[in-house]
Design a protein around this motif. Sequence first.
Motif, PDB file in Angstrom:
ATOM      1  N   PHE A 104       0.858  -1.181   0.000  1.00 58.42           N
ATOM      2  CA  PHE A 104       0.000   0.000   0.000  1.00 58.42           C
ATOM      3  C   PHE A 104       0.895   1.231   0.000  1.00 58.42           C
ATOM      4  N   THR A 105       0.737   2.077  -0.999  1.00 59.42           N
ATOM      5  CA  THR A 105       1.672   3.173  -1.222  1.00 59.42           C
ATOM      6  C   THR A 105       0.943   4.503  -1.366  1.00 59.42           C
ATOM      7  N   MET A 106       1.501   5.528  -0.738  1.00 58.10           N
ATOM      8  CA  MET A 106       1.007   6.895  -0.903  1.00 58.10           C
ATOM      9  C   MET A 106       2.118   7.715  -1.545  1.00 58.10           C
ATOM     10  N   ILE A 107       1.802   8.420  -2.609  1.00 58.77           N
ATOM     11  CA  ILE A 107       2.773   9.231  -3.345  1.00 58.77           C
ATOM     12  C   ILE A 107       2.536  10.700  -3.037  1.00 58.77           C
ATOM     13  N   ASP A 108       3.613  11.445  -2.852  1.00 54.94           N
ATOM     14  CA  ASP A 108       3.537  12.880  -2.649  1.00 54.94           C
ATOM     15  C   ASP A 108       2.999  13.509  -3.932  1.00 54.94           C
ATOM     16  N   PRO A 109       1.824  14.145  -3.900  1.00 50.13           N
ATOM     17  CA  PRO A 109       1.232  14.680  -5.132  1.00 50.13           C
ATOM     18  C   PRO A 109       2.024  15.839  -5.732  1.00 50.13           C
ATOM     19  N   VAL A 110       2.844  16.505  -4.920  1.00 50.46           N
ATOM     20  CA  VAL A 110       3.617  17.642  -5.410  1.00 50.46           C
ATOM     21  C   VAL A 110       4.933  17.194  -6.031  1.00 50.46           C
ATOM     22  N   LYS A 111       5.698  16.380  -5.284  1.00 50.04           N
ATOM     23  CA  LYS A 111       7.020  15.963  -5.740  1.00 50.04           C
ATOM     24  C   LYS A 111       7.000  14.669  -6.541  1.00 50.04           C
ATOM     25  N   GLY A 112       5.943  13.878  -6.388  1.00 49.68           N
ATOM     26  CA  GLY A 112       5.861  12.612  -7.100  1.00 49.68           C
ATOM     27  C   GLY A 112       6.702  11.506  -6.492  1.00 49.68           C
ATOM     28  N   ASN A 113       7.232  11.732  -5.287  1.00 46.92           N
ATOM     29  CA  ASN A 113       8.069  10.742  -4.611  1.00 46.92           C
ATOM     30  C   ASN A 113       7.254   9.961  -3.594  1.00 46.92           C
ATOM     31  N   LEU A 114       7.868   8.887  -3.084  1.00 49.11           N
ATOM     32  CA  LEU A 114       7.237   8.105  -2.035  1.00 49.11           C
ATOM     33  C   LEU A 114       6.991   8.978  -0.808  1.00 49.11           C
ATOM     34  N   ALA A 115       5.775   8.950  -0.297  1.00 45.82           N
ATOM     35  CA  ALA A 115       5.449   9.643   0.946  1.00 45.82           C
ATOM     36  C   ALA A 115       5.327   8.641   2.090  1.00 45.82           C
ATOM     37  N   PHE A 116       4.557   7.570   1.857  1.00 47.66           N
ATOM     38  CA  PHE A 116       4.309   6.576   2.899  1.00 47.66           C
ATOM     39  C   PHE A 116       4.029   5.239   2.222  1.00 47.66           C
ATOM     40  N   LYS A 117       4.557   4.171   2.810  1.00 49.23           N
ATOM     41  CA  LYS A 117       4.363   2.846   2.214  1.00 49.23           C
ATOM     42  C   LYS A 117       4.304   1.794   3.310  1.00 49.23           C
ATOM     43  N   LEU A 118       3.393   0.864   3.155  1.00 52.33           N
ATOM     44  CA  LEU A 118       3.263  -0.294   4.045  1.00 52.33           C
ATOM     45  C   LEU A 118       3.239  -1.539   3.177  1.00 52.33           C
ATOM     46  N   ASN A 165      18.208   4.531   1.110  1.00 52.45           N
ATOM     47  CA  ASN A 165      16.918   5.105   0.753  1.00 52.45           C
ATOM     48  C   ASN A 165      16.775   6.527   1.287  1.00 52.45           C
ATOM     49  N   ASN A 166      16.029   7.353   0.581  1.00 49.48           N
ATOM     50  CA  ASN A 166      15.842   8.732   1.030  1.00 49.48           C
ATOM     51  C   ASN A 166      14.588   8.868   1.897  1.00 49.48           C
ATOM     52  N   TYR A 167      14.293   7.827   2.651  1.00 55.23           N
ATOM     53  CA  TYR A 167      13.162   7.834   3.567  1.00 55.23           C
ATOM     54  C   TYR A 167      13.480   6.946   4.766  1.00 55.23           C
ATOM     55  N   PHE A 168      12.682   7.077   5.819  1.00 56.83           N
ATOM     56  CA  PHE A 168      12.826   6.224   6.996  1.00 56.83           C
ATOM     57  C   PHE A 168      12.285   4.834   6.685  1.00 56.83           C
ATOM     58  N   VAL A 181       7.090  -7.320   7.824  1.00 58.92           N
ATOM     59  CA  VAL A 181       6.306  -6.178   7.370  1.00 58.92           C
ATOM     60  C   VAL A 181       7.161  -4.924   7.492  1.00 58.92           C
ATOM     61  N   VAL A 182       6.953  -3.992   6.567  1.00 59.75           N
ATOM     62  CA  VAL A 182       7.796  -2.793   6.476  1.00 59.75           C
ATOM     63  C   VAL A 182       6.932  -1.537   6.407  1.00 59.75           C
ATOM     64  N   ILE A 183       7.334  -0.536   7.172  1.00 57.96           N
ATOM     65  CA  ILE A 183       6.781   0.816   7.039  1.00 57.96           C
ATOM     66  C   ILE A 183       7.904   1.715   6.549  1.00 57.96           C
ATOM     67  N   GLN A 184       7.636   2.476   5.494  1.00 57.13           N
ATOM     68  CA  GLN A 184       8.604   3.439   4.974  1.00 57.13           C
ATOM     69  C   GLN A 184       7.908   4.789   4.841  1.00 57.13           C
ATOM     70  N   PHE A 185       8.585   5.855   5.264  1.00 62.87           N
ATOM     71  CA  PHE A 185       7.972   7.174   5.154  1.00 62.87           C
ATOM     72  C   PHE A 185       9.045   8.232   4.951  1.00 62.87           C
ATOM     73  N   HIS A 186       8.726   9.184   4.092  1.00 65.66           N
ATOM     74  CA  HIS A 186       9.637  10.282   3.779  1.00 65.66           C
ATOM     75  C   HIS A 186       9.552  11.341   4.874  1.00 65.66           C
ATOM     76  N   PRO A 187      10.646  12.052   5.149  1.00 61.00           N
ATOM     77  CA  PRO A 187      10.593  13.123   6.154  1.00 61.00           C
ATOM     78  C   PRO A 187       9.539  14.189   5.872  1.00 61.00           C
ATOM     79  N   ASP A 188       9.188  14.404   4.600  1.00 58.88           N
ATOM     80  CA  ASP A 188       8.129  15.360   4.299  1.00 58.88           C
ATOM     81  C   ASP A 188       6.774  14.857   4.782  1.00 58.88           C
ATOM     82  N   PHE A 189       6.620  13.541   4.886  1.00 61.81           N
ATOM     83  CA  PHE A 189       5.379  12.966   5.423  1.00 61.81           C
ATOM     84  C   PHE A 189       5.359  13.073   6.940  1.00 61.81           C
TER      85      PHE A 189
END
Length: 292
Positions: free
Chosen positions: A8-22, A37-40, A86-94
């Motif tokens: 399950f993935t959420m994309i940053d609508p402005v930058k087009g990068n990964l925002a949040f992923k499970l 990776n450029n996210y946590f 299971v993995v949670i990944q999130f960008h600092p902008d999120f």
Amino acid sequence: MTDIQNTFTMIDPVKGNLAFKLFWFEGNSYFDHLQRNNYFSVIWIKEGSGKLKSDFSEYDFEEDNLLAFTPYQPFMLSTENKLSGVVIQFHPDFFCIHKHHKEVSCSGILFDNIYHPPYVKIDEASAATFNLMLSQIKTEMQNKALAQYEILVSYLKIFLITASRLKSAQQALDQDPDKVNKEPFILHDLKEAIETHYKTKHSASDYADLLNISAKALARVTKAYFNKTISNLIAERIIIEAKRELYLTNKPIKEIAYELGYDDEYYFSRFFKTNVSPQLYRDTVGFGRASA
């Protein structure tokens, strides 16, 4: 929103990068190569064991370990067993742990903890909380609705706070004076010395002199208890502060380098490139805007 059944993935609508992923994973191919990776990333190993290589060190990991990594922190997992989790990944902008430190208190405990392995052992009570949060996150990401971002951040905060509390409790147990293999007092002094002087003193011999101990003796006990050299500890502490400044401020790189004790910006950039260059880090992770 949904890539495959268990992703399950959420994309940053402005930058087009990964925002949040499970996502849930099975197999050894996900993390068997170097990650930068450029996210946590927060990885719950539910099945399997092996070796974790992270930054300058190597650790053993096993099932029900929760691994935590900051943006561009290098890591990889090696194992001959089947891995699943299971993995949670999130960008600092999120969600940026530095900006929200007072709310979750995970910086320096779960993440950016240079004195302990980058994982926490999950107990039964915490596992129940984690599973509940993961279920809630999955449901929320399948049904996009009003205030979805706020709901997901709330679940993420509970997840991170639970993990940080658990790791903090385990660290307190490790420091129990009744434990046979308690940490030598000299290492407590070393931690305080690094925290006080890392911006001005960059060599292992500096700290040996401060603590009135031979460099060889200090190096031996540091490697035995932290699985790192003194130089590794100093370097990691400097890089943590540099990343924090690059993300939270718009200071010129030259100014950040000077504040960290480097008169030569280019030498500092080469030092920082054990991960990526300072400019690339800022370009891809960005600095925290007041409105973010």
